[in-house]
Motif scaffolding. Structure first.
Motif, short mmCIF file in Angstrom:
data_model
loop_
_atom_site.label_atom_id
_atom_site.label_comp_id
_atom_site.label_asym_id
_atom_site.label_seq_id
_atom_site.Cartn_x
_atom_site.Cartn_y
_atom_site.Cartn_z
N THR A 86 -10.85 18.27 5.46
CA THR A 86 -10.11 19.13 4.53
C THR A 86 -9.71 18.31 3.30
OG1 THR A 86 -8.00 18.67 5.61
CG2 THR A 86 -9.22 20.60 6.37
N PHE A 87 -9.55 19.02 2.21
CA PHE A 87 -9.20 18.39 0.95
C PHE A 87 -7.96 19.06 0.39
CE2 PHE A 87 -13.78 18.21 1.60
CZ PHE A 87 -14.00 16.85 1.52
N LYS A 88 -7.35 18.42 -0.59
CA LYS A 88 -6.16 19.00 -1.22
C LYS A 88 -6.37 19.04 -2.74
CE LYS A 88 -3.53 14.64 -1.11
NZ LYS A 88 -4.63 13.77 -0.99
N LEU A 89 -5.53 19.79 -3.41
CA LEU A 89 -5.62 19.88 -4.86
C LEU A 89 -5.60 18.48 -5.47
CD1 LEU A 89 -3.23 22.86 -5.64
CD2 LEU A 89 -5.72 22.85 -5.72
N ASP B 217 -7.92 16.17 -5.24
CA ASP B 217 -8.85 15.23 -4.62
C ASP B 217 -10.15 15.17 -5.42
OD1 ASP B 217 -7.21 14.49 -2.53
OD2 ASP B 217 -8.25 15.70 -1.01
N ASN C 114 -13.04 17.44 -9.30
CA ASN C 114 -11.73 17.50 -8.65
C ASN C 114 -11.47 18.89 -8.09
OD1 ASN C 114 -11.39 15.42 -11.09
ND2 ASN C 114 -10.13 14.83 -9.36
N VAL C 115 -10.85 18.93 -6.92
CA VAL C 115 -10.46 20.20 -6.30
C VAL C 115 -9.36 20.82 -7.15
CG1 VAL C 115 -9.44 21.28 -4.26
CG2 VAL C 115 -11.10 19.40 -3.98
N ASP D 5 -8.67 24.43 -6.70
CA ASP D 5 -8.15 25.58 -5.97
C ASP D 5 -8.61 25.50 -4.52
OD1 ASP D 5 -6.72 27.92 -5.61
OD2 ASP D 5 -8.07 29.19 -6.78
N VAL D 6 -7.73 25.91 -3.62
CA VAL D 6 -8.04 25.96 -2.19
C VAL D 6 -8.12 27.42 -1.80
CG1 VAL D 6 -7.26 25.32 0.11
CG2 VAL D 6 -6.84 23.77 -1.81
N GLU E 229 -11.83 27.20 5.37
CA GLU E 229 -11.17 26.91 4.11
C GLU E 229 -12.22 26.32 3.17
OE1 GLU E 229 -6.99 25.16 3.68
OE2 GLU E 229 -8.28 23.40 3.45
N TYR F 130 -13.20 25.32 -1.29
CA TYR F 130 -12.57 24.69 -2.46
C TYR F 130 -13.34 25.02 -3.74
CZ TYR F 130 -10.90 22.21 1.55
OH TYR F 130 -10.37 21.92 2.79
#
Length: 87
Positions: free
Chosen positions: A2-5, A7, A25-26, A28-29, A55, A57
């Motif tokens: 999983t990634f986050k905003l 990343d 870069n991420v 939006d999730v 989920e 991205y």
């Protein structure tokens, strides 16, 4: 994974016989079962309307410094994404 905003992620993209590594870069999730067309970046994407089971991205690949090009937004397959470590 999983990634986050924010990343920085990378993936390999192929189109018309050309393969490229993309880095972005991420921004939006997207929750499982939700269409990417609910994203605030929906107008910048050329993506399927079919929601994904996991989920996912939205990734922004920004223009190179000094370029007048606009950033591009992608909705890559999660299985293709990896955390970008080359800096």
């Amino acid at each position: 994974m999983t990634f986050k905003l924010g990343d920085e992620v990378s993936w390999i993209s192929s189109a018309s016989g050309i393969t490229k590594k993309k880095i972005g870069n991420v921004v939006d999730v997207i929750a499982p079962g939700v269409s990417v067309h609910k994203s605030k970046f929906k107008d910048d994407l050329d993506a399927s309307t079919i929601p994904r089971k996991e989920e996912s991205y939205v990734v922004c690949v920004g223009p190179r410094p000094g370029s007048r090009a606009k950033p591009k937004y992608y909705w890559p397959r999660v299985s293709a994404l990896s955390l970008h470590k080359d800096k």
